[in-house]
Motif scaffolding. Structure first.
Motif, PDB file in Angstrom:
ATOM      1  N   CYS A 196      13.691  30.582  32.867  1.00  0.00           N
ATOM      2  CA  CYS A 196      13.582  30.091  34.249  1.00  0.00           C
ATOM      3  C   CYS A 196      12.143  30.050  34.743  1.00  0.00           C
ATOM      4  O   CYS A 196      11.885  29.551  35.840  1.00  0.00           O
ATOM      5  N   LEU A 197      11.204  30.573  33.951  1.00  0.00           N
ATOM      6  CA  LEU A 197       9.812  30.631  34.391  1.00  0.00           C
ATOM      7  C   LEU A 197       9.289  29.254  34.775  1.00  0.00           C
ATOM      8  O   LEU A 197       9.359  28.309  33.991  1.00  0.00           O
ATOM      9  N   THR A 198       8.737  29.168  35.982  1.00  0.00           N
ATOM     10  CA  THR A 198       8.112  27.918  36.423  1.00  0.00           C
ATOM     11  C   THR A 198       6.602  28.086  36.623  1.00  0.00           C
ATOM     12  O   THR A 198       5.852  27.118  36.488  1.00  0.00           O
ATOM     13  N   ILE A 199       6.163  29.327  36.951  1.00  0.00           N
ATOM     14  CA  ILE A 199       4.739  29.575  37.189  1.00  0.00           C
ATOM     15  C   ILE A 199       4.293  30.807  36.411  1.00  0.00           C
ATOM     16  O   ILE A 199       4.884  31.872  36.541  1.00  0.00           O
ATOM     17  N   VAL A 200       3.253  30.650  35.597  1.00  0.00           N
ATOM     18  CA  VAL A 200       2.656  31.774  34.889  1.00  0.00           C
ATOM     19  C   VAL A 200       1.164  31.802  35.197  1.00  0.00           C
ATOM     20  O   VAL A 200       0.451  30.822  34.953  1.00  0.00           O
ATOM     21  N   GLU A 201       0.699  32.911  35.758  1.00  0.00           N
ATOM     22  CA  GLU A 201      -0.721  33.131  36.022  1.00  0.00           C
ATOM     23  C   GLU A 201      -1.177  34.284  35.129  1.00  0.00           C
ATOM     24  O   GLU A 201      -0.762  35.429  35.315  1.00  0.00           O
ATOM     25  N   ALA A 202      -1.984  33.956  34.116  1.00  0.00           N
ATOM     26  CA  ALA A 202      -2.429  34.971  33.156  1.00  0.00           C
ATOM     27  C   ALA A 202      -3.939  34.904  32.938  1.00  0.00           C
ATOM     28  O   ALA A 202      -4.442  35.300  31.895  1.00  0.00           O
ATOM     29  N   SER A 203      -4.659  34.400  33.924  1.00  0.00           N
ATOM     30  CA  SER A 203      -6.112  34.269  33.807  1.00  0.00           C
ATOM     31  C   SER A 203      -6.784  35.637  33.698  1.00  0.00           C
ATOM     32  O   SER A 203      -6.237  36.659  34.118  1.00  0.00           O
TER      33      SER A 203
ATOM     34  N   ASP B 250       6.427  36.888  21.532  1.00  0.00           N
ATOM     35  CA  ASP B 250       7.073  35.614  21.204  1.00  0.00           C
ATOM     36  C   ASP B 250       8.371  35.431  21.987  1.00  0.00           C
ATOM     37  O   ASP B 250       8.741  34.313  22.330  1.00  0.00           O
ATOM     38  N   ASN B 251       9.057  36.552  22.283  1.00  0.00           N
ATOM     39  CA  ASN B 251      10.339  36.405  22.974  1.00  0.00           C
ATOM     40  C   ASN B 251      10.185  36.162  24.472  1.00  0.00           C
ATOM     41  O   ASN B 251      11.156  36.224  25.223  1.00  0.00           O
ATOM     42  N   ILE B 252       8.966  35.869  24.920  1.00  0.00           N
ATOM     43  CA  ILE B 252       8.785  35.385  26.291  1.00  0.00           C
ATOM     44  C   ILE B 252       9.630  34.126  26.482  1.00  0.00           C
ATOM     45  O   ILE B 252       9.986  33.743  27.590  1.00  0.00           O
TER      46      ILE B 252
ATOM     47  N   PRO C 262       1.867  32.304  21.522  1.00  0.00           N
ATOM     48  CA  PRO C 262       2.893  32.262  20.474  1.00  0.00           C
ATOM     49  C   PRO C 262       3.687  30.965  20.571  1.00  0.00           C
ATOM     50  O   PRO C 262       3.750  30.339  21.635  1.00  0.00           O
ATOM     51  N   ASP C 263       4.300  30.561  19.485  1.00  0.00           N
ATOM     52  CA  ASP C 263       5.111  29.343  19.507  1.00  0.00           C
ATOM     53  C   ASP C 263       6.233  29.452  20.534  1.00  0.00           C
ATOM     54  O   ASP C 263       6.638  28.461  21.135  1.00  0.00           O
ATOM     55  N   GLY C 264       6.727  30.692  20.738  1.00  0.00           N
ATOM     56  CA  GLY C 264       7.804  30.884  21.694  1.00  0.00           C
ATOM     57  C   GLY C 264       7.419  30.462  23.099  1.00  0.00           C
ATOM     58  O   GLY C 264       8.278  30.083  23.903  1.00  0.00           O
ATOM     59  N   PHE C 265       6.137  30.503  23.400  1.00  0.00           N
ATOM     60  CA  PHE C 265       5.669  30.121  24.731  1.00  0.00           C
ATOM     61  C   PHE C 265       6.001  28.669  25.036  1.00  0.00           C
ATOM     62  O   PHE C 265       6.265  28.308  26.183  1.00  0.00           O
ATOM     63  N   THR C 266       6.000  27.834  24.014  1.00  0.00           N
ATOM     64  CA  THR C 266       6.252  26.401  24.220  1.00  0.00           C
ATOM     65  C   THR C 266       7.727  26.107  24.458  1.00  0.00           C
ATOM     66  O   THR C 266       8.108  24.949  24.618  1.00  0.00           O
ATOM     67  N   GLN C 267       8.542  27.166  24.479  1.00  0.00           N
ATOM     68  CA  GLN C 267       9.962  26.981  24.787  1.00  0.00           C
ATOM     69  C   GLN C 267      10.270  27.270  26.264  1.00  0.00           C
ATOM     70  O   GLN C 267      11.422  27.256  26.670  1.00  0.00           O
ATOM     71  N   LEU C 268       9.229  27.519  27.032  1.00  0.00           N
ATOM     72  CA  LEU C 268       9.398  27.716  28.480  1.00  0.00           C
ATOM     73  C   LEU C 268       9.451  26.340  29.142  1.00  0.00           C
ATOM     74  O   LEU C 268       8.519  25.901  29.820  1.00  0.00           O
TER      75      LEU C 268
END
Length: 453
Positions: free
Chosen positions: A132-139, A125-127, A147-153
């Motif tokens: 500053c994250l602009t690109i996440v590749e997790a395929s 969740d603390n992601i 997690p809800d915390g993801f929507t805070q990126l």
């Protein structure tokens, strides 16, 4: 005076030297008047058969900005790695990671994260601390939920979560308002949260190979959308609301169960590629002729018995595939498709071609395999850019003499068992009309029994 140094070129190779692996780096630093210094900002340990993160990395924790650990056998990430707070890009796809530690929250300057092709089951969740994250590749990870915390990126512009186990997205997913690319292919999604409409900058959305039974209504509000993949779902109709996507240039809804397409699809007047393959369409709306910018139209593997005359209005169309349908004829208006390069109409019930097809003078590849063609119009000789022509598995007795004008023809397929792309043709007189025709030992064609049933 403090000098500013930059890494302009750096390469790392893994070399076997006795029993040890040594990392060899080549630095070309910027020079100034008062001395020289070397700054390591990029390290690449890709394809080194590593089982753990090399300790040497931690010597550069103050300056390291990019770290590549691609394609190794690393199972866990050490705490020391997350002391590298200058990291802007962390790439570690194709490893054996089973989790992403909570200490990732320390990487407050991280902009790009690639953890694809691992065994990671969830994001901590603390992601959310990696603001500053602009690109996440997790395929290609067994991630079941975000997690809800993801929507805070809130600076995220590109998110790739293909081939995961997602069944739903967080209700407030729409907070990621800077998203331009969202790929969620090969998951178990059935719906989208209503907040998706807030993704006003979204340009590319891939929802292919999920479990949608209908086109999500909320999509019509994403006015900036340019590319939409909804292939391999369970859609039964393409509703009129799709016509509200005025900026859409690419639409793939192939491999669904679509029976009808609403006339209002004409509202997608920026559409260039429309893929409707492998559905249950029995007809196309006349309004399809209003999609003036179409360059690719694929309607193969449906149940079409007729094509609308308005198809001739698609003056920019370059590729048209209507194979594997139940067509008995092509409309004469096909002659207006002056930009057409590739035409495929295999496996239909065509008994003849319209004379107007000769006006398609830019076609280079035409495939008419497995139809009921008994003759071809003389006008086919006007298609002088033809390079490949497949006429196998038909009922032709000969070819018109005008074939001699097809100087660029490199392949003429008359049989599935043909050993050479081009077989010489001889001139004969037609037994009834006495006109000159072309023939060889493959005529008259013997239509396959299986194909004629």
């Amino acid at each position: 005076m403090k000098c500013s140094l930059f890494l302009s070129s750096f390469s790392v190779q893994c070399l076997e030297m006795t029993t040890k692996r040594k990392i060899i780096g080549r630095l070309v630093p910027c020079r100034c008047f008062r001395g020289e210094e070397e700054v390591i900002s990029v390290l690449d340990y890709s394809h080194c058969s590593l089982q753990q993160v090399p300790k040497e990395i931690f010597s550069f924790e103050r300056t390291l900005e990019e770290l590549y650990l691609d394609a190794n056998q690393i199972e866990e990430l050490p705490k020391q790695l997350f002391n590298c707070q200058a990291l802007r890009k962390l790439s570690m796809p194709d490893n054996d990671l089973s989790n992403l530690p909570t200490t990732i929250a320390s990487l407050v300057n991280l902009k790009e994260l690639d953890i694809s092709k691992n065994g990671i089951q969830e994001f901590p969740d603390n992601i959310k601390c990696c603001k500053c994250l602009t690109i996440v590749e997790a395929s290609v990870n067994p991630i079941a939920k975000l997690p809800d915390g993801f929507t805070q990126l809130l600076n995220l512009t590109q998110l790739y979560l293909n081939d995961a186990f997602l069944e739903y997205l967080p209700a407030n997913f729409g907070r990621l308002t800077k998203l331009r690319i969202l790929e969620l292919r090969e998951n178990h999604l059935k719906t989208l949260p209503k907040s998706i409409h807030r993704l006003t900058q979204l340009e590319r959305l891939d929802l292919g190979n999920n479990e949608f039974g209908e086109l999500p209504e909320v999509l019509e509000q994403i006015q900036n959308l340019r590319e939409l993949w909804m292939d391999n779902n369970s859609l039964q109709t393409l509703p009129g609301s799709i016509g509200k996507l005025k900026q859409l240039t690419y639409l793939d809804v192939s491999k669904n169960r679509i029976e009808t397409i609403d006339m209002d699809i004409s509202g997608c007047d920026s559409l260039e590629d429309l893929l409707l393959s492998s559905n249950m369409l029995q007809q196309l709306p006349d309004s399809i002729g209003l999609l003036k910018k179409l360059t690719t139209l694929k309607v193969d593997d449906n149940q079409l018995t007729v094509l609308p005359n308005t198809i001739g209005s698609l003056s920019l169309l370059e590729e048209f595939d209507c194979s594997c349908n139940e067509l008995e004829s092509l409309p004469p208006t096909i002659g207006y498709l002056h930009s057409l390069r590739t035409l495929a109409a295999d496996e239909n019930f065509l008994s003849e071609l319209p004379r107007e097809i000769g006006s398609c003078k830019n076609v280079t590849v035409m495939s008419l395999r497995s139809n009921k063609l008994e003759f071809l119009p003389d006008e086919i000789g006007q298609m002088q850019k033809l390079r490949v022509l497949n006429l196998s598995d038909n009922r032709l007795k000969n070819l018109p003499f005008t074939f001699t004008k097809l100087k660029d023809l490199a392949a003429l397929w008359l049989s599935d068992n043909q050993s050479k792309a081009l077989i010489p043709l001889q001139t004969e007189a037609h037994p009834e009309t006495k006109q000159r025709v072309l023939t060889n030992y493959m005529f008259p064609q013997q239509r396959n029994i299986a194909s004629s049933q």
